[in-house]
Motif scaffolding. Structure first.
Motif, short mmCIF file in Angstrom:
data_model
loop_
_atom_site.label_atom_id
_atom_site.label_comp_id
_atom_site.label_asym_id
_atom_site.label_seq_id
_atom_site.Cartn_x
_atom_site.Cartn_y
_atom_site.Cartn_z
N GLY A 319 6.80 -1.19 6.41
CA GLY A 319 6.33 -1.14 5.03
C GLY A 319 5.24 -0.10 4.83
N HIS A 320 4.41 0.08 5.86
CA HIS A 320 3.34 1.08 5.75
C HIS A 320 3.94 2.48 5.61
CE1 HIS A 320 -0.77 2.61 6.28
NE2 HIS A 320 -0.15 3.65 6.82
N LEU A 335 6.49 2.52 -3.56
CA LEU A 335 5.50 1.44 -3.68
C LEU A 335 6.21 0.10 -3.87
CD1 LEU A 335 2.63 0.36 -3.93
CD2 LEU A 335 2.68 1.01 -6.36
N GLU A 336 7.23 0.07 -4.71
CA GLU A 336 7.98 -1.17 -4.92
C GLU A 336 8.61 -1.65 -3.62
OE1 GLU A 336 10.73 0.00 -7.91
OE2 GLU A 336 9.20 0.18 -9.49
N ARG A 337 9.16 -0.74 -2.85
CA ARG A 337 9.80 -1.12 -1.59
C ARG A 337 8.77 -1.55 -0.55
NH1 ARG A 337 14.52 3.60 -1.03
NH2 ARG A 337 15.86 2.78 -2.70
N ALA A 338 7.64 -0.86 -0.51
CA ALA A 338 6.57 -1.26 0.42
C ALA A 338 6.10 -2.68 0.11
CB ALA A 338 5.41 -0.28 0.34
N ARG A 339 5.96 -2.99 -1.17
CA ARG A 339 5.51 -4.32 -1.56
C ARG A 339 6.57 -5.38 -1.26
NH1 ARG A 339 2.22 -2.76 -7.19
NH2 ARG A 339 0.19 -2.46 -6.13
N PHE A 341 8.60 -5.23 1.31
CA PHE A 341 8.44 -5.43 2.75
C PHE A 341 7.21 -6.29 3.02
CE2 PHE A 341 10.95 -2.49 5.69
CZ PHE A 341 12.07 -2.49 4.86
N ALA A 342 6.13 -6.04 2.28
CA ALA A 342 4.90 -6.80 2.50
C ALA A 342 5.13 -8.29 2.23
CB ALA A 342 3.78 -6.25 1.60
N MET A 343 5.85 -8.61 1.18
CA MET A 343 6.11 -10.01 0.88
C MET A 343 7.00 -10.64 1.96
SD MET A 343 4.28 -10.62 -1.73
CE MET A 343 4.84 -12.28 -2.15
N HIS A 344 7.94 -9.88 2.47
CA HIS A 344 8.78 -10.40 3.56
C HIS A 344 7.94 -10.61 4.82
CE1 HIS A 344 12.93 -11.11 5.06
NE2 HIS A 344 12.33 -10.93 6.21
N ASP A 376 -3.51 -3.02 1.65
CA ASP A 376 -3.11 -1.66 1.28
C ASP A 376 -2.14 -1.68 0.10
OD1 ASP A 376 -4.67 -0.52 3.20
OD2 ASP A 376 -3.04 -0.01 4.56
N CYS A 377 -1.22 -2.64 0.11
CA CYS A 377 -0.26 -2.72 -0.99
C CYS A 377 -0.94 -3.12 -2.30
CB CYS A 377 0.86 -3.71 -0.64
SG CYS A 377 2.05 -3.04 0.55
N LEU A 378 -2.01 -3.90 -2.23
CA LEU A 378 -2.77 -4.22 -3.44
C LEU A 378 -3.32 -2.96 -4.08
CD1 LEU A 378 -4.88 -7.38 -2.44
CD2 LEU A 378 -3.13 -7.27 -4.23
#
Length: 390
Positions: A319-320, A335-339, A341-344, A376-378
């Protein structure tokens, strides 16, 4: 990929909960218990100290999250850095590693943390000696070798502005430049790594060429005239020639001389497209955008990793890379995809917590790294801990 929708409130609560569990697990004077997934042997002692999977990385992460005003710590861990350095040196001696300069496993990051307190001016001279001694380390990779201390010299120069750090950066880069070799097939240069008892030709971030690119791109202004264009041309030539394209995506095998047929392909920060993206994201060449975005497509299609939510081998690390693509290109889909991944990664963290009944208190392999990726995603900023920021 199925994951909960991005939820800022849930993310903030999760960061606070991760930190609370890590603090509750701390044993004064000993550090943190090893997680079963971080134990190499059944009788391995608790209280690991290294940045990669021990107390140094956890302390750094906790302090960083507090500096971002996402948590308020219950304890002052900075006061324990000097005893931590002593314990870490004892561990290095007992383990037989004899690698004090290592960025991820040695004493270099602990000395940098001590220096940052403003109460250990002596640490700067010790650090300089370690960088000097590591300049021609035969591994030529980020974890153990000169690229790691190249980054340390750069970070110390950014912190202090002192010319000797710029000189150490330039001389380390020069030593690495002298180590290039040429391979007739695929017709490009590479840096050999003498690592774990054999010679390797890794391309990725932790053990390979991308880990050399990261500090050079960031510190290019410190290099002698003409040095950065030469480095950039050679790095990009090698990574273009070794890229494997399929259905609009790109990945890289771990080693240059690993056969494509039958070789083990990976898709994680240490080997494969995610680490290549992170390592090359700072290179000032718009022509690189297409290659990196194709790598991002491959990361996205591969989906979350089965090895957990962590940074090094898991979903947060991948995700990073997507977050780094957002910073580089400004395209909202990254950004949408990183977030996503972050939720997963957060779900994976919660699953592991239920399964093992304890937090995984480490930076690169565990919960502290997941919390930082959520942070970071925030902010929609890619700040890989210990590499992009220290």
């Amino acid at each position: 990929m199925r994951a909960p929708a991005w939820d800022e409130t849930r993310v903030r609560e999760a960061i606070a909960a991760i930190v609370a569990r890590i603090e509750a697990a701390h044993v004064p004077g000993q550090g943190w218990p090893l997680h079963p997934l971080d134990r190499e042997t059944d009788d391995e002692a608790d209280g690991a100290t290294a940045l990669y999977y021990g107390a140094a990385g956890v302390i750094w992460a906790l302090q960083d999250l507090q500096a971002r005003r996402l948590v308020r710590l219950r304890h002052d861990y900075a006061s324990g850095l000097a005893p931590l350095l002593a314990r870490h040196r004892a561990w290095l001696d007992a383990s037989g590693l004899r690698e004090p300069a290592s960025l991820l496993m040695g004493e270099t990051p602990i000395l940098m943390m001590l220096h940052a307190t403003g109460e250990a001016a002596w640490a700067e001279a010790v650090l300089a000696r370690l960088v000097e001694d590591n300049m021609r380390h035969p591994s030529r990779e980020l974890m153990w070798g000169a690229p790691g201390t190249l980054l340390a010299a750069l970070l110390m120069h950014e912190r202090t502005g002192r010319a000797p750090w710029a000189d150490l950066f330039r001389r380390t880069a020069d030593a690495l430049w002298q180590s290039w070799r040429y391979a007739d097939a695929p017709g490009c240069h590479y840096l050999p790594q003498h690592l774990y008892g054999r010679e390797s030709s890794y391309l990725g971030l932790v053990h390979g060429l991308a880990g050399v690119a990261l500090p050079l791109a960031r510190g290019r202004g410190l290099l002698d005239a003409g040095a950065w264009p030469a480095w950039r041309e050679r790095l990009l030539d090698t990574l273009h020639r070794t890229a494997s394209h399929e259905d609009g995506g790109v990945n890289w095998r771990p080693q240059l001389f690993e056969p494509e047929a039958g070789g083990k392909w990976l898709m994680q920060i240490c080997h494969g497209a995610p680490g290549i993206v992170v390592g090359l994201a700072g290179i000032d060449d718009p022509a690189l955008d297409d290659l990196l975005e194709r790598a991002g497509e491959a990361i996205w299609r591969a989906g979350p990793l089965a090895k957990g939510g962590n940074l090094c081998h898991g979903t947060a690390g991948n995700g990073h890379a997507l977050l780094a693509l957002f910073e580089r290109t400004g395209h909202a889909r990254w950004l949408e995809r990183a977030r996503a991944f972050a939720m997963h990664a957060l779900v994976q963290h919660e699953d592991d917590l239920r399964r093992y009944g304890q937090p995984r208190c480490s930076l690169w392999t565990g919960d502290a790294g997941i919390a930082l990726h959520l942070a970071d995603c925030l902010r929609a900023q890619a700040r890989f801990p210990g590499l992009d920021v220290f």
